[in-house]
Design a protein around this motif. Structure first.
Motif, PDB file in Angstrom:
ATOM      1  N   HIS A 112     -21.160  27.278   7.795  1.00  0.00           N
ATOM      2  CA  HIS A 112     -21.563  26.337   8.837  1.00  0.00           C
ATOM      3  C   HIS A 112     -22.925  26.711   9.469  1.00  0.00           C
ATOM      4  CE1 HIS A 112     -20.805  23.438  12.107  1.00  0.00           C
ATOM      5  NE2 HIS A 112     -21.245  24.368  12.928  1.00  0.00           N
ATOM      6  N   HIS A 116     -26.412  24.564   9.756  1.00  0.00           N
ATOM      7  CA  HIS A 116     -27.292  24.303  10.904  1.00  0.00           C
ATOM      8  C   HIS A 116     -28.744  24.586  10.530  1.00  0.00           C
ATOM      9  CE1 HIS A 116     -24.915  22.987  14.249  1.00  0.00           C
ATOM     10  NE2 HIS A 116     -24.034  23.952  14.102  1.00  0.00           N
ATOM     11  N   ASP A 319     -23.009  19.253  15.500  1.00  0.00           N
ATOM     12  CA  ASP A 319     -22.339  19.306  14.202  1.00  0.00           C
ATOM     13  C   ASP A 319     -22.385  17.977  13.437  1.00  0.00           C
ATOM     14  OD1 ASP A 319     -21.835  21.916  14.663  1.00  0.00           O
ATOM     15  OD2 ASP A 319     -19.723  21.664  15.193  1.00  0.00           O
TER      16      ASP A 319
HETATM   17 ZN    ZN Z   1     -22.138  23.932  14.775  1.00  0.00          ZN
END
Ligand code: ZN
Ligand code: KG4
Length: 354
Positions: A112, A116, A319
């Motif tokens: 993750h 980003h 996100d």
């Molecule tokens: Zn995040």
């Protein structure tokens, strides 16, 4: 041409996106659960997992239809394997495995945090800062073989890290938070000030009418040589708490407190990033993660950092699955597909060099 369908369910957004060649967003669907978690003042993990189960199929269907692609057009699937909430990650990972298996598509497990970071490779990713407007974008630099080294500042709800990126998938961690992440500090201080969830946007909103110099909150610069590029936000949080207690029954000057807290966070992030850029002779800084959506931070990055700064547009800071597709595109190339034999990793760290 590569067309990647990515799925992201690490926390409280169910997201799916289709990205072409690692850069061009064909679709980017995010079903946010903010309203669902608001009464709890934070993300309720079990509620998040259940909502992901409800939303995942329609979100994927919409990502495909908005992109105008069919299963047969896809090159590969990418999915967030961690870090994040175990039950939430499981929904995305198991869905991705089922699709990959049934459609015979390669599957790439994506970190993750790396996602980003790769939000800066998406086509819109470079257009924000004034400096970047006159400079080549990361995909352009990449095509010319000149993108690296890059300094990356990751500021999300769970992580605050300064990373030197020397190539695709090659990272050296220069520093990280010793206690709270920047986003976590925003969320905790928002709670102290009686502002809502999520805390970052609430503090930013309250700060607009406040004086950032009203309270002289500490800037923890952790100058010891081994911590030069590390961060610490818990002292700042405690300083705000002490100040709030001093007001006792009197009405809190929420706007001034929020603005002064926000200024302290921004000062530390800028100071450390500028020092690291100078020390490692890096001319371009990439910023990413939810806190990169903060207006005061964005303005300070553009004004106070020498050299070029890439900051994704707001919708790519928080996100989303487009960033997972971008990271997946490069991982698919090297080291290649992950296969189906992997598990969720709630504590997964960025894969740094020793
Ligand atoms: Zn995040
Ligand atoms: O990257 P993200 O969406 O999720 C994680 O991977 O953690 O980051 C969420 C964090 C939250 O702590 C939220 O309060 C913070 O980003 N955030 C902000 C802003 N928007 C989101 N912090 C400061 N200012 C904002 N405008």
């Amino acid at each position: 041409m590569s067309l990647i369908l990515a799925i992201e369910t690490s926390c409280d957004e169910t997201a799916a996106a289709v990205v072409e060649n690692g850069h061009r967003i064909r679709s980017n669907i995010v079903a946010s659960q903010i309203e669902l978690h608001r009464p709890y003042g934070g993300v309720f993990p079990e509620v998040a997992s259940r909502q992901h189960v409800f939303d995942i199929v329609p979100v994927i269907a919409r990502a495909l239809s908005e992109a105008g692609v069919d299963w047969a057009d896809l090159t590969a699937l990418a999915v967030t394997a961690g870090p994040g909430l175990a039950g939430a990650l499981l929904v995305g990972v198991n869905t991705a495995k089922a699709i990959a298996w049934s459609r015979s598509l390669p599957l790439v497990a994506v970190n993750h945090l790396e996602g980003h970071l790769y939000s800066n490779w998406l086509d819109e990713g470079d257009r924000l800062t004034t400096a970047a407007l006159t400079r080549p974008t990361l995909p352009e630099l990449d095509a010319a073989g000149q993108a690296f080294p890059l300094l990356v500042l990751i500021v999300s709800g769970g992580h605050t890290e300064l990373v030197l990126m020397t190539g695709h998938g090659q990272y050296r961690r220069l520093g990280a938070t010793l206690d709270d992440a920047a986003g976590e500090a925003f969320d905790k201080v928002a709670r102290l000030l009686g502002l809502g969830y999520p805390g970052g946007p609430a503090i930013q909103q309250a700060a607009t009418s406040g004086d950032p110099t009203a309270f002289d909150f500490p800037r923890a610069l952790t100058t010891q040589p081994e911590h030069r590029f590390d961060f610490s936000f818990s002292g700042l949080k405690t300083a705000v708490l002490r100040q709030v207690r001093e007001f006792g029954e009197t009405a809190l000057p929420v706007a001034d407190l929020a603005a002064s807290f926000q200024a302290a966070v921004v000062d530390v992030l800028i100071a450390k990033t500028a020092d690291a850029a100078a020390e490692f002779g890096v001319g371009r800084v990439c910023v990413c993660g939810g806190v990169a959506a903060n207006r005061a931070l964005r303005a300070a990055l553009a004004d106070r950092l020498p050299g070029a700064v890439s900051i994704p547009p707001l919708f790519l800071c928080t996100d989303n699955a487009a960033m997972i597709a971008a990271a997946g595109h490069y991982r698919l190339h090297r080291p290649g597909p992950t296969g189906l034999d992997f598990d969720v990793e709630p504590d997964l760290a960025l894969p740094v060099e020793a």
